[in-house]
Design a protein around this motif. Sequence first.
Motif, PDB file in Angstrom:
ATOM      1  N   THR A 193       0.783  -1.201   0.037  1.00  0.00           N
ATOM      2  CA  THR A 193      -0.123   0.061  -0.053  1.00  0.00           C
ATOM      3  C   THR A 193       0.625   1.421   0.022  1.00  0.00           C
ATOM      4  O   THR A 193       0.202   2.463  -0.049  1.00  0.00           O
ATOM      5  N   GLU A 194       2.117   1.163  -0.034  1.00  0.00           N
ATOM      6  CA  GLU A 194       2.791   2.116  -0.117  1.00  0.00           C
ATOM      7  C   GLU A 194       3.126   2.946  -1.261  1.00  0.00           C
ATOM      8  O   GLU A 194       3.119   2.072  -2.207  1.00  0.00           O
ATOM      9  N   PRO A 195       3.156   4.231  -1.542  1.00  0.00           N
ATOM     10  CA  PRO A 195       3.172   4.868  -2.761  1.00  0.00           C
ATOM     11  C   PRO A 195       4.421   4.407  -3.607  1.00  0.00           C
ATOM     12  O   PRO A 195       5.555   4.251  -2.838  1.00  0.00           O
ATOM     13  N   ASP A 196       4.159   4.331  -4.916  1.00  0.00           N
ATOM     14  CA  ASP A 196       5.264   3.888  -5.529  1.00  0.00           C
ATOM     15  C   ASP A 196       5.909   4.773  -6.190  1.00  0.00           C
ATOM     16  O   ASP A 196       5.627   5.319  -7.293  1.00  0.00           O
ATOM     17  N   ASP A 197       6.911   5.595  -5.245  1.00  0.00           N
ATOM     18  CA  ASP A 197       7.427   6.836  -5.918  1.00  0.00           C
ATOM     19  C   ASP A 197       8.763   6.583  -6.415  1.00  0.00           C
ATOM     20  O   ASP A 197       9.626   7.573  -6.797  1.00  0.00           O
ATOM     21  N   GLY A 198       9.210   5.312  -6.491  1.00  0.00           N
ATOM     22  CA  GLY A 198      10.806   4.795  -6.943  1.00  0.00           C
ATOM     23  C   GLY A 198      11.733   5.258  -5.939  1.00  0.00           C
ATOM     24  O   GLY A 198      13.039   4.751  -6.145  1.00  0.00           O
ATOM     25  N   SER A 199      11.420   5.693  -4.519  1.00  0.00           N
ATOM     26  CA  SER A 199      12.761   5.825  -3.918  1.00  0.00           C
ATOM     27  C   SER A 199      12.958   4.964  -2.651  1.00  0.00           C
ATOM     28  O   SER A 199      13.868   4.994  -2.216  1.00  0.00           O
ATOM     29  N   LYS A 200      12.062   3.930  -2.648  1.00  0.00           N
ATOM     30  CA  LYS A 200      12.360   3.064  -1.726  1.00  0.00           C
ATOM     31  C   LYS A 200      12.886   1.711  -2.503  1.00  0.00           C
ATOM     32  O   LYS A 200      12.495   1.270  -3.644  1.00  0.00           O
ATOM     33  N   PRO A 201      13.974   1.016  -1.976  1.00  0.00           N
ATOM     34  CA  PRO A 201      14.637  -0.121  -2.477  1.00  0.00           C
ATOM     35  C   PRO A 201      13.572  -1.425  -2.784  1.00  0.00           C
ATOM     36  O   PRO A 201      12.701  -1.554  -1.905  1.00  0.00           O
ATOM     37  N   VAL A 202      13.972  -2.289  -3.505  1.00  0.00           N
ATOM     38  CA  VAL A 202      13.105  -3.699  -3.667  1.00  0.00           C
ATOM     39  C   VAL A 202      13.427  -4.578  -2.467  1.00  0.00           C
ATOM     40  O   VAL A 202      14.614  -4.520  -2.084  1.00  0.00           O
ATOM     41  N   GLN A 203      12.467  -5.156  -2.022  1.00  0.00           N
ATOM     42  CA  GLN A 203      12.593  -5.948  -0.898  1.00  0.00           C
ATOM     43  C   GLN A 203      12.318  -7.518  -1.306  1.00  0.00           C
ATOM     44  O   GLN A 203      11.761  -7.809  -2.128  1.00  0.00           O
ATOM     45  N   ALA A 204      12.954  -8.362  -0.562  1.00  0.00           N
ATOM     46  CA  ALA A 204      13.298  -9.849  -1.022  1.00  0.00           C
ATOM     47  C   ALA A 204      11.611 -10.394  -1.151  1.00  0.00           C
ATOM     48  O   ALA A 204      10.886 -10.269  -0.182  1.00  0.00           O
ATOM     49  N   GLY A 205      11.604 -11.273  -2.090  1.00  0.00           N
ATOM     50  CA  GLY A 205      10.323 -12.045  -2.212  1.00  0.00           C
ATOM     51  C   GLY A 205       9.183 -11.360  -3.022  1.00  0.00           C
ATOM     52  O   GLY A 205       8.423 -12.032  -3.444  1.00  0.00           O
ATOM     53  N   THR A 206       9.509 -10.245  -3.387  1.00  0.00           N
ATOM     54  CA  THR A 206       8.421  -9.573  -4.248  1.00  0.00           C
ATOM     55  C   THR A 206       8.610  -9.891  -5.718  1.00  0.00           C
ATOM     56  O   THR A 206       9.939 -10.434  -5.935  1.00  0.00           O
ATOM     57  N   SER A 207       7.670  -9.814  -6.405  1.00  0.00           N
ATOM     58  CA  SER A 207       7.653 -10.215  -7.634  1.00  0.00           C
ATOM     59  C   SER A 207       8.871  -9.367  -8.654  1.00  0.00           C
ATOM     60  O   SER A 207       9.378 -10.035  -9.351  1.00  0.00           O
ATOM     61  N   VAL A 208       8.990  -8.179  -8.206  1.00  0.00           N
ATOM     62  CA  VAL A 208      10.098  -7.425  -8.748  1.00  0.00           C
ATOM     63  C   VAL A 208      11.425  -7.996  -8.372  1.00  0.00           C
ATOM     64  O   VAL A 208      12.309  -8.170  -9.195  1.00  0.00           O
ATOM     65  N   PHE A 209      11.573  -8.199  -7.203  1.00  0.00           N
ATOM     66  CA  PHE A 209      12.788  -8.965  -6.881  1.00  0.00           C
ATOM     67  C   PHE A 209      13.141 -10.462  -7.279  1.00  0.00           C
ATOM     68  O   PHE A 209      14.122 -10.700  -7.842  1.00  0.00           O
ATOM     69  N   VAL A 210      12.066 -11.321  -7.683  1.00  0.00           N
ATOM     70  CA  VAL A 210      12.280 -12.444  -8.236  1.00  0.00           C
ATOM     71  C   VAL A 210      12.770 -12.262  -9.710  1.00  0.00           C
ATOM     72  O   VAL A 210      13.514 -12.732 -10.165  1.00  0.00           O
ATOM     73  N   ARG A 211      12.237 -11.175 -10.456  1.00  0.00           N
ATOM     74  CA  ARG A 211      12.559 -11.087 -11.866  1.00  0.00           C
ATOM     75  C   ARG A 211      13.935 -10.490 -12.002  1.00  0.00           C
ATOM     76  O   ARG A 211      14.845 -11.070 -12.782  1.00  0.00           O
ATOM     77  N   GLU A 212      14.422  -9.767 -10.916  1.00  0.00           N
ATOM     78  CA  GLU A 212      15.831  -9.208 -10.673  1.00  0.00           C
ATOM     79  C   GLU A 212      16.961 -10.212 -10.428  1.00  0.00           C
ATOM     80  O   GLU A 212      17.877 -10.520 -11.215  1.00  0.00           O
ATOM     81  N   LEU A 213      16.333 -11.227  -9.437  1.00  0.00           N
ATOM     82  CA  LEU A 213      16.965 -12.406  -9.202  1.00  0.00           C
ATOM     83  C   LEU A 213      17.413 -13.285 -10.199  1.00  0.00           C
ATOM     84  O   LEU A 213      18.566 -13.661 -10.630  1.00  0.00           O
ATOM     85  N   GLN A 214      16.338 -13.470 -11.214  1.00  0.00           N
ATOM     86  CA  GLN A 214      16.639 -14.512 -12.419  1.00  0.00           C
ATOM     87  C   GLN A 214      17.570 -13.739 -13.480  1.00  0.00           C
ATOM     88  O   GLN A 214      18.063 -14.537 -14.248  1.00  0.00           O
ATOM     89  N   ALA A 215      17.654 -12.715 -13.509  1.00  0.00           N
ATOM     90  CA  ALA A 215      18.384 -11.887 -14.360  1.00  0.00           C
ATOM     91  C   ALA A 215      20.041 -11.851 -13.766  1.00  0.00           C
ATOM     92  O   ALA A 215      20.945 -11.090 -14.719  1.00  0.00           O
ATOM     93  N   ARG A 216      20.125 -11.891 -12.716  1.00  0.00           N
ATOM     94  CA  ARG A 216      21.619 -11.864 -12.066  1.00  0.00           C
ATOM     95  C   ARG A 216      22.601 -12.916 -12.615  1.00  0.00           C
ATOM     96  O   ARG A 216      21.925 -14.229 -12.850  1.00  0.00           O
ATOM     97  N   THR A 217      23.836 -12.811 -12.789  1.00  0.00           N
ATOM     98  CA  THR A 217      24.596 -14.020 -13.146  1.00  0.00           C
ATOM     99  C   THR A 217      25.702 -14.174 -11.657  1.00  0.00           C
ATOM    100  O   THR A 217      25.841 -13.421 -10.831  1.00  0.00           O
ATOM    101  N   PHE A 218      25.708 -15.649 -11.604  1.00  0.00           N
ATOM    102  CA  PHE A 218      26.365 -15.875 -10.699  1.00  0.00           C
ATOM    103  C   PHE A 218      27.355 -17.252 -11.118  1.00  0.00           C
ATOM    104  O   PHE A 218      27.359 -17.593 -12.068  1.00  0.00           O
ATOM    105  N   PRO A 219      28.591 -17.373 -10.070  1.00  0.00           N
ATOM    106  CA  PRO A 219      29.441 -18.539 -10.561  1.00  0.00           C
ATOM    107  C   PRO A 219      28.749 -19.724 -10.305  1.00  0.00           C
ATOM    108  O   PRO A 219      27.810 -20.030  -9.508  1.00  0.00           O
ATOM    109  N   SER A 220      29.030 -20.778 -11.098  1.00  0.00           N
ATOM    110  CA  SER A 220      28.546 -22.166 -11.298  1.00  0.00           C
ATOM    111  C   SER A 220      28.806 -22.911 -10.142  1.00  0.00           C
ATOM    112  O   SER A 220      29.652 -22.754  -9.422  1.00  0.00           O
ATOM    113  N   GLY A 221      27.549 -23.391  -9.768  1.00  0.00           N
ATOM    114  CA  GLY A 221      27.579 -24.356  -8.524  1.00  0.00           C
ATOM    115  C   GLY A 221      28.636 -25.447  -8.718  1.00  0.00           C
ATOM    116  O   GLY A 221      29.111 -26.065  -7.808  1.00  0.00           O
TER     117      GLY A 221
END
Length: 724
Positions: free
Chosen positions: A74-102
């Motif tokens: 319910t917070e206003p989406d003014d773009g000033s607050k960072p993304v929090q873990a678990g949200t749909s935006v966070f999941v999209r960004e996580l899938q776009a990240r690159t990591f060393p291979s397991g």
Amino acid sequence: MATAQLYCVCRQPYDVSRFMIECDICKDWFHGSCVEVEEHHAVDIDVYHCPNCDVHHGPSLMKKRRNWHRHDYTEPDDGSKPVQAGTSVFVRELQARTFPSGDEILQQMYGSQVTQRYLERHGFRYPIAVHKMEGLGLRLPPPDFSVKDVERYVGGDKVIDVIDVARQADSKMKLSAFVMYYYSPQRPKVLNVISLEFSDTRMSELVVVPDIAQKMSWVENYWPDDSYFPKPFVQKYCLMGVKDSYTDFHIDFGGTSVWYHVLWGEKIFYLIKPTSANLALYEEWSSSPSQSEVFFGEKVDKCYKCVVRQGTTLLIPTGWIHAVLTSQDCMAFGGNFLHNLNIGMQLRCYEMERRLKTPDLFKFPYFEAICWYVAKNLLETLKESREDNCLPPEYLIKGVKALITALRNWLKREVTEPASEVPDHIRPNHLIKMLTKEIQYLEVSQTLMKSQGISACPSTRSAHERGSHARRTARRLRDQHHHHHHHSHSPKAPSNLDIFEQHTQEVLKRLEMGPYEEDASFNLKVNGKFNKVSTASAAVAERSLDNDLRLVLCNGRIIRADMLGNNLGLCVCLKCTGLKLNHVCSESATSPSTEEDAIQGMLSMAGLLYSHPSEDPSSSQESWCQGSGSNSSSEAWSSHTHSPAHGESPTLGYQYCETSLSPPLHPSKRPASNPPPISNQATKGKRPKKGMATAKQRLGKILKLSRHKPFFKLCIFGWPLLLF
């Protein structure tokens, strides 16, 4: 007595275990199950109207979504607050990240290779991936096992913990409600089930945990059936997650190791090594108020991405920091277990949980209680290793040291925070004291073997095996080890009996050549083998004595008996586990047979029989001489034997025999049908009460206890004898 206040349409008193919601109109409280409001839905309601108020004021008002990247949408989406873990935006960004291979850290193994023997030898420090479950001992339902099947076996009325992924918040709901949500065409939320433990349900019969988790588990091996505390069930979890479910970085409770098997679907693990630096960063991040706004994988040097597909089993060691993303609808099974390989890290993780004030719901059940049970069993393991002359593995020694420190700290904490998990039948201070003694003995043994260049006898026994089975296994492995070294040219660590036998043969050989010839090189060799003989003892052993009888005790004391002229004075002072025994006998000696009488008694103590060649065994008898001693009982052994001619050197014959450690009593000194009890205070490090036991009986007790103590050495006329 006042009547309890009633609530809800069911008119029942308040129950803390049931979710309730307050009506914003009438201010009454209602059970969610009575008004058909799920707990995870309540957070979406802005103004709630109960069924009674709904008639006059209309339906409840729902909150409006204003963003997709914050837990409070319910917070206003003014773009000033960072993304929090678990949200749909966070999941999209996580899938776009690159990591060393397991693959850089994963150990790819077959199921048959993942054994307790392998992990004890090579350690369990990196994750293990097994792509085929054959050989693991793991048994699971078939791959077509569905969420509806889980409901059928577990029961739809079972209340389970469900995570609202977008808010990273936990709530409760019935399993039947989750199944309905799972199969609904539209899922308004991402819900994840990761803590459904089903050991107490019918589904438990369908799952057998991997052999490695069962054999190494503290709970399975050390938790007693008669424990006052309820047994922890953490070995069988069913995980049901929908696409885009995410669990943020964490360490499994109590530093447990974990096994996962993906039955169908796919999960992605983000793994971080539990180095000291990473653990410090993790604790700082976990205690930060902005934890959900910081991706922990960016705070460390490396975060590895590991994709676990259908049919793969993943084993994660103690302390590994990891997050999990469910990339597609998935069902997985898993379990947690504590073990002996990483005790120090497990304790470190537990203490970190305490500092972070982790709620008890998310901690290992009765962690401190099981540590006391483990300490008690490991004490027996260390004793058995010492009796079998085998050093326990290094990981176990380090683990016991860490456990001792933790147990001491917990006892100190009880003064200010009384929340004891010490089992009733365990004496905590005594247990810590005995463990400390065993560790000190092992440290001395290690130092001794290193100084002498002796390789330790490797102990390949499982630290979890108990009782007679453990001892039989230890002996079998020890025999195999000795047999293996018999065919190779590597040096073998001699046992006490081997050294004693070699020493006895050398003594007998010298006796044949001459009773007063002393082999200094042999003395140095045997003394150097144990590095226990004092300088004074060595000096006495090198002398050639005609009329002196000297006893040397190589345990920090010198036992000495001087025989000068016609007076024989014998004084023995032994100390073994705090027990002191003074043994004094004075008697007039007018012939060499008196010396032989003394020798006969000494050799009887050592299990060596001395007999004169011309003596008739049938005519020999034992007698006791008694005298007065300062504050102690006094006894000595003597026997009447044939005396050699004056000036002749007696020809002595010795024969080793398996006798009891204490000499037989003379018929006149044998106990009556109902003798006084022998005090057991010797085993407690206290002096026996006077009159409760004869000196001979106490000495026999000492010699039995000496198996666990450094040996001592007797020197008779310059001939050394080893007594263990």
